[in-house]
Design a protein around this motif. Structure first.
Motif, PDB file in Angstrom:
ATOM      1  N   GLN A   9       3.212 -44.763 -12.402  1.00 53.14           N
ATOM      2  CA  GLN A   9       4.512 -45.401 -12.551  1.00 53.14           C
ATOM      3  C   GLN A   9       5.160 -45.760 -11.211  1.00 53.14           C
ATOM      4  N   ALA A  10       4.500 -45.405 -10.117  1.00 51.18           N
ATOM      5  CA  ALA A  10       5.034 -45.767  -8.804  1.00 51.18           C
ATOM      6  C   ALA A  10       5.148 -47.274  -8.645  1.00 51.18           C
ATOM      7  N   ASP A  11       4.249 -48.040  -9.297  1.00 52.14           N
ATOM      8  CA  ASP A  11       4.305 -49.492  -9.103  1.00 52.14           C
ATOM      9  C   ASP A  11       3.955 -50.282 -10.366  1.00 52.14           C
ATOM     10  N   ARG A  12       4.070 -49.643 -11.538  1.00 48.91           N
ATOM     11  CA  ARG A  12       3.832 -50.366 -12.795  1.00 48.91           C
ATOM     12  C   ARG A  12       4.515 -49.600 -13.930  1.00 48.91           C
ATOM     13  N   GLU A  13       4.720 -50.299 -15.041  1.00 47.11           N
ATOM     14  CA  GLU A  13       5.327 -49.656 -16.196  1.00 47.11           C
ATOM     15  C   GLU A  13       4.299 -48.785 -16.901  1.00 47.11           C
ATOM     16  N   VAL A  14       4.716 -47.577 -17.257  1.00 44.39           N
ATOM     17  CA  VAL A  14       3.845 -46.657 -17.982  1.00 44.39           C
ATOM     18  C   VAL A  14       4.653 -45.998 -19.096  1.00 44.39           C
ATOM     19  N   VAL A  15       4.055 -45.911 -20.269  1.00 45.20           N
ATOM     20  CA  VAL A  15       4.622 -45.137 -21.374  1.00 45.20           C
ATOM     21  C   VAL A  15       3.674 -43.980 -21.648  1.00 45.20           C
ATOM     22  N   ALA A  16       4.206 -42.760 -21.607  1.00 48.11           N
ATOM     23  CA  ALA A  16       3.393 -41.563 -21.804  1.00 48.11           C
ATOM     24  C   ALA A  16       3.691 -40.971 -23.170  1.00 48.11           C
ATOM     25  N   VAL A  17       2.647 -40.609 -23.917  1.00 47.34           N
ATOM     26  CA  VAL A  17       2.844 -39.994 -25.229  1.00 47.34           C
ATOM     27  C   VAL A  17       2.018 -38.715 -25.332  1.00 47.34           C
ATOM     28  N   ASP A  18       2.544 -37.760 -26.064  1.00 50.36           N
ATOM     29  CA  ASP A  18       1.826 -36.519 -26.345  1.00 50.36           C
ATOM     30  C   ASP A  18       2.364 -35.960 -27.658  1.00 50.36           C
ATOM     31  N   VAL A  19       1.503 -35.322 -28.431  1.00 50.83           N
ATOM     32  CA  VAL A  19       1.914 -34.765 -29.711  1.00 50.83           C
ATOM     33  C   VAL A  19       2.746 -33.499 -29.522  1.00 50.83           C
ATOM     34  N   SER A  20       2.678 -32.883 -28.327  1.00 53.21           N
ATOM     35  CA  SER A  20       3.390 -31.642 -28.056  1.00 53.21           C
ATOM     36  C   SER A  20       4.776 -31.913 -27.481  1.00 53.21           C
ATOM     37  N   PRO A  21       5.851 -31.510 -28.166  1.00 59.20           N
ATOM     38  CA  PRO A  21       7.192 -31.696 -27.613  1.00 59.20           C
ATOM     39  C   PRO A  21       7.380 -31.003 -26.266  1.00 59.20           C
ATOM     40  N   ARG A  22       6.760 -29.821 -26.088  1.00 60.85           N
ATOM     41  CA  ARG A  22       6.903 -29.111 -24.814  1.00 60.85           C
ATOM     42  C   ARG A  22       6.159 -29.829 -23.686  1.00 60.85           C
ATOM     43  N   ALA A  23       5.031 -30.459 -24.008  1.00 59.43           N
ATOM     44  CA  ALA A  23       4.334 -31.251 -22.993  1.00 59.43           C
ATOM     45  C   ALA A  23       5.210 -32.419 -22.558  1.00 59.43           C
ATOM     46  N   VAL A  24       5.822 -33.092 -23.525  1.00 59.72           N
ATOM     47  CA  VAL A  24       6.698 -34.214 -23.209  1.00 59.72           C
ATOM     48  C   VAL A  24       7.897 -33.738 -22.394  1.00 59.72           C
ATOM     49  N   GLU A  25       8.440 -32.572 -22.734  1.00 54.28           N
ATOM     50  CA  GLU A  25       9.550 -32.016 -21.956  1.00 54.28           C
ATOM     51  C   GLU A  25       9.110 -31.726 -20.527  1.00 54.28           C
ATOM     52  N   THR A  26       7.892 -31.206 -20.378  1.00 53.17           N
ATOM     53  CA  THR A  26       7.352 -30.942 -19.038  1.00 53.17           C
ATOM     54  C   THR A  26       7.236 -32.229 -18.238  1.00 53.17           C
ATOM     55  N   ALA A  27       6.689 -33.280 -18.868  1.00 49.06           N
ATOM     56  CA  ALA A  27       6.521 -34.562 -18.194  1.00 49.06           C
ATOM     57  C   ALA A  27       7.865 -35.141 -17.765  1.00 49.06           C
ATOM     58  N   ARG A  28       8.851 -35.058 -18.650  1.00 43.58           N
ATOM     59  CA  ARG A  28      10.188 -35.561 -18.297  1.00 43.58           C
ATOM     60  C   ARG A  28      10.780 -34.755 -17.149  1.00 43.58           C
ATOM     61  N   ASP A  29      10.608 -33.435 -17.183  1.00 43.05           N
ATOM     62  CA  ASP A  29      11.075 -32.572 -16.095  1.00 43.05           C
ATOM     63  C   ASP A  29      10.465 -32.983 -14.758  1.00 43.05           C
ATOM     64  N   ALA A  30       9.198 -33.388 -14.818  1.00 41.29           N
ATOM     65  CA  ALA A  30       8.472 -33.743 -13.595  1.00 41.29           C
ATOM     66  C   ALA A  30       8.900 -35.100 -13.049  1.00 41.29           C
ATOM     67  N   GLY A  31       9.586 -35.907 -13.861  1.00 42.59           N
ATOM     68  CA  GLY A  31      10.059 -37.198 -13.392  1.00 42.59           C
ATOM     69  C   GLY A  31       9.448 -38.395 -14.082  1.00 42.59           C
ATOM     70  N   VAL A  32       8.718 -38.183 -15.181  1.00 44.74           N
ATOM     71  CA  VAL A  32       8.155 -39.318 -15.932  1.00 44.74           C
ATOM     72  C   VAL A  32       9.297 -40.116 -16.547  1.00 44.74           C
ATOM     73  N   ASP A  33       9.276 -41.410 -16.338  1.00 51.01           N
ATOM     74  CA  ASP A  33      10.375 -42.273 -16.785  1.00 51.01           C
ATOM     75  C   ASP A  33      10.437 -42.427 -18.300  1.00 51.01           C
ATOM     76  N   ASP A  34       9.275 -42.567 -18.943  1.00 53.29           N
ATOM     77  CA  ASP A  34       9.241 -42.843 -20.381  1.00 53.29           C
ATOM     78  C   ASP A  34       8.163 -41.979 -21.025  1.00 53.29           C
ATOM     79  N   ALA A  35       8.560 -40.815 -21.515  1.00 55.03           N
ATOM     80  CA  ALA A  35       7.642 -39.891 -22.188  1.00 55.03           C
ATOM     81  C   ALA A  35       8.138 -39.685 -23.611  1.00 55.03           C
ATOM     82  N   ARG A  36       7.240 -39.810 -24.587  1.00 56.97           N
ATOM     83  CA  ARG A  36       7.621 -39.768 -25.993  1.00 56.97           C
ATOM     84  C   ARG A  36       6.715 -38.823 -26.770  1.00 56.97           C
ATOM     85  N   VAL A  37       7.298 -38.140 -27.744  1.00 57.56           N
ATOM     86  CA  VAL A  37       6.509 -37.325 -28.669  1.00 57.56           C
ATOM     87  C   VAL A  37       5.884 -38.267 -29.691  1.00 57.56           C
ATOM     88  N   MET A  38       4.556 -38.312 -29.703  1.00 61.06           N
ATOM     89  CA  MET A  38       3.865 -39.220 -30.615  1.00 61.06           C
ATOM     90  C   MET A  38       2.430 -38.746 -30.823  1.00 61.06           C
TER      91      MET A  38
END
Length: 234
Positions: A67-96
């Motif tokens: 995501q440093a130089d392109r749009e990225v959408v991150a998905v994971d079935v685990s809500p805690r994984a998505v929370e971790t990714a958002r905590d780390a600075g992922v711009d668009d992380a979704r439970v899916m």
């Protein structure tokens, strides 16, 4: 992952298969910095044109790089994984759920399906079904990076969770995750569900994509049984 992101594991996290146990290597699998990745892996990731779909993003380490130089959408079935990714600075992380991708047609140019996620499809019919769904949300010039272990190169005796299969180039892997720690002076044991992965050689992957919109364009092998494959739309 969330504990590690917020200050480190408070206990022991292991893969468990019957009486067998092995460390889950949370730091190694989910938090290795890009400076410690191989040049080949960084180059392969960098070749993915945006927008990119990161399927099974885990803690988001690859999304952060991309995501440093392109749009990225991150998905994971685990809500805690998505929370971790958002905590780390992922711009668009979704439970899916990766088997219920909810995006418009042609939404992405590239997809990353890393961590032997493709094997969760469970069968070659399941692999074809998932790849067809993935093709629907990637455009006509779509590229996908997937990975697996080649059963013809595995040491079955030492490969954790190994299950044999009579078909050449096919095997399975099964285990569950346990996280044991102390919380407020009491022992806490969290047990995940058993996950089973279909493992297949690059040759069997090439067979599996027949009938889908994909073809195997390239295979990147390591020194062991692990490999990554680049799929391109036909």
């Amino acid at each position: 992952m969330l504990d590690y992101q917020r200050g480190g594991l408070r206990g022991v996290c292991e893969y468990v298969d019957g009486a067998e146990r092995t460390d889950a290597h949370v730091a190694e699998h989910y938090f290795t910095p890009p400076t410690e990745w191989s040049d080949e892996w960084r180059s392969l990731l960098d070749s993915l044109a945006g927008p990119v779909l990161d399927v099974g993003c885990g803690a988001g380490q690859h999304t952060l790089f991309l995501q440093a130089d392109r749009e990225v959408v991150a998905v994971d079935v685990s809500p805690r994984a998505v929370e971790t990714a958002r905590d780390a600075g992922v711009d668009d992380a979704r439970v899916m759920d990766m088997f219920a991708l909810d995006f418009p047609r042609d939404r992405f140019r590239s997809a990353l399906v890393n961590g032997t996620q493709l094997g969760l499809a469970g069968s070659f019919a399941g692999v074809r079904s998932f790849l067809s769904d993935l093709a629907a949300v990637t455009d006509d010039s779509g590229v996908a990076v997937v990975d697996s272990y080649d059963p013809t190169r595995l040491d079955a005796d030492s490969f954790f969770g190994h299950r044999p299969d009579p078909r050449r180039g096919v095997a399975r892997r099964a285990f569950h995750v346990e996280y044991r720690r102390e919380e407020d002076g009491e022992a806490v044991r969290e047990v995940g569900r058993t996950v089973t992965f279909l493992l297949f050689s690059p040759e069997r992957l090439a067979d599996a994509v027949v009938g889908t919109q994909w073809r195997v364009a390239d295979v990147h092998r390591g020194d062991d049984a692990y490999y990554r494959a680049v799929l391109e739309t036909r």
